[in-house]
Design an enzyme around this catalytic site. Structure first.
Site, mmCIF file in Angstrom:
data_model
loop_
_atom_site.group_PDB
_atom_site.id
_atom_site.type_symbol
_atom_site.label_atom_id
_atom_site.label_comp_id
_atom_site.label_asym_id
_atom_site.label_seq_id
_atom_site.Cartn_x
_atom_site.Cartn_y
_atom_site.Cartn_z
ATOM 1 N N ASP A 142 1.042 -0.767 0.339
ATOM 2 C CA ASP A 142 0.178 0.163 0.107
ATOM 3 C C ASP A 142 0.795 1.454 -0.280
ATOM 4 O OD1 ASP A 142 -2.174 1.243 0.425
ATOM 5 O OD2 ASP A 142 -1.528 1.763 2.718
ATOM 6 N N GLU A 174 -1.549 -1.216 -5.627
ATOM 7 C CA GLU A 174 -2.515 -0.676 -6.263
ATOM 8 C C GLU A 174 -2.204 0.157 -7.729
ATOM 9 O OE1 GLU A 174 -5.349 1.184 -3.120
ATOM 10 O OE2 GLU A 174 -3.590 1.759 -2.827
ATOM 11 N N ASP A 176 -2.605 1.821 7.317
ATOM 12 C CA ASP A 176 -2.074 0.905 5.526
ATOM 13 C C ASP A 176 -1.610 -0.223 5.367
ATOM 14 O OD1 ASP A 176 -2.085 3.571 5.125
ATOM 15 O OD2 ASP A 176 -0.163 3.495 6.411
#
Ligand SMILES: [Zn+2]
Length: 395
Positions: free
Chosen positions: A180, A264, A360
């Site tokens: 992340d 991501e 996170d």
């Protein structure tokens, strides 16, 4: 064995005349770039016809027959510049970059590339039409040099030697990590590791502000004006270098230990742009957002992802990109998804089952799962070699 590309960058030691030659070549490259860009724009807007380097290189060659000063510049360098424009267009259409811009003297990066005709002899390099130039050899060059790029940074010239290197086929690691990307932290891993941001800009900011203030007080284009300007550009270089070193260390560490890395799919470019808002949708909270975007770019996400992709690739691992939707809001225990799960920036507390953890790291766990899901659905082509190496298990 497999072949990878590696670049080695060294500072050149050109004499005065060679410096002038570099500046001249850079100037002509800028001109060629701008002319070709202009022609593409005009032809496209008047005839809806896209141009590319196959059409433009012969025209550049034609111009070289007509102008003596153009003939002094190595033709391959000019051809490469036109090819660079192809790449710039491609990057734009794929959403990785802005539309190519005119290059301006002193503002754009000066660089030009030799695909052949160069020679490297220990601590010096031979360039066509320029001759032998020494360079500060700070490390050994491995592999076969394929092309070289000369670029300017401040008052110094650098050479970047791109080599083809053969590396042994590595056995992929069997650990997997979801990552992340953060604002205050550089990133959090699904195994709980958190990598802090170097926050370099903050450290150098005061210095930068001071210098810029001093610059404003100087008489424009005076000797002292240029002196301060050079100082500012040196500071920018130092910031960029420190950041790059930091990112390299982090990505090397991650790539060394993980055969599967899930990230991501954040369109960094789009995110930083959206803060400006469009005319129908003048962005809300523009100021906060632009602050946020600045730190995103500060954190060098694009660079981070790019480095991870090639380093994990070298080790025969794979990088999987997943949809960032809900990754920070879903509870990894019960699956409950709500924005109430994230009442503060730092903590994740599930409203339904009470699971509490670092926000996170929780997001990283969700990202890893999304990556596994994509692999399980067979959406990623490169899944076979990893399966052969053993079962993947979440770290
Ligand atoms: Zn829950």
């Amino acid at each position: 064995m497999k072949t990878i590309h590696k670049a080695y960058k060294f500072r050149l030691k050109p004499d005065v005349e060679q410096c002038q030659q570099f500046a001249r070549i850079a100037g002509v490259c800028r001109l060629v770039w701008n002319l070709c860009l202009e022609q593409r724009k005009v032809v496209y807007s008047s005839r809806r016809m896209p141009l590319n380097s196959y059409r433009q290189i012969p025209e550049v060659t034609q111009l070289r027959h007509e102008y003596d000063w153009l003939r002094e510049i190595p033709s391959q360098v000019l051809q490469q510049k036109v090819c660079d424009l192809d790449v710039a267009y491609k990057n734009f259409f794929e959403g990785h970059a802005d539309f190519p811009e005119r290059k301006k003297k002193g503002q754009s990066v000066d660089s030009f590339r030799f695909p052949q005709g160069f020679k490297i002899d220990n601590r010096r390099i031979f360039l066509p039409k320029i001759g032998w130039i020494g360079f500060f050899k700070s490390r050994n060059i491995k592999g076969v040099p394929k092309h070289i790029t000369v670029s300017r940074n401040g008052k110094h010239w650098f050479v970047s030697i791109c080599c083809e290197v053969e590396i042994a086929n590595a056995v992929p690691k069997n650990k997997a990590a979801g990552i992340d990307m953060g604002i205050t932290k550089l990133c959090a891993l699904s195994d709980g590791t958190v990598i802090e941001n170097p926050n370099i800009t903050k450290k150098y900011k005061d210095k930068l502000v001071k210098l810029q203030r001093r610059l404003a007080r100087k008489k424009k284009f005076s000797k002292n004006f240029y002196k301060i300007k050079a100082k500012i550009s040196r500071l920018h270089t130092r910031i960029a270098n420190t950041r790059r070193d930091f990112t390299h260390k982090a990505t090397t560490g991650i790539a060394k230990n993980h055969g599967l890395v899930v990230l991501e799919d954040l369109r960094v470019k789009n995110m930083s742009k959206s803060a400006k808002g469009s005319t129908d949708n003048p962005g809300k909270m523009v100021r906060q957002m632009s602050g946020l975007n600045r730190s995103i770019l500060d954190a060098g996400w694009g660079e981070f992802r790019c480095q991870l992709e090639y380093k994990v690739g070298w080790a025969n691992g794979i990088v999987v990109l997943v949809d960032p939707k809900n990754t920070s809001r879903r509870c990894p225990i019960c699956g409950y998804t709500a924005k109430e799960n994230r009442l503060t920036q730092a903590d994740f507390v599930c409203v339904k089952c009470g699971y509490a953890a670092d926000a996170d790291v929780t997001a990283a766990v969700n990202i890893l799962r999304a990556g596994h899901a994509r692999l399980a659905c067979g959406e990623i082509g490169a899944v076979r070699p990893l399966r052969e190496a053993g079962t993947l298990k979440a770290a």
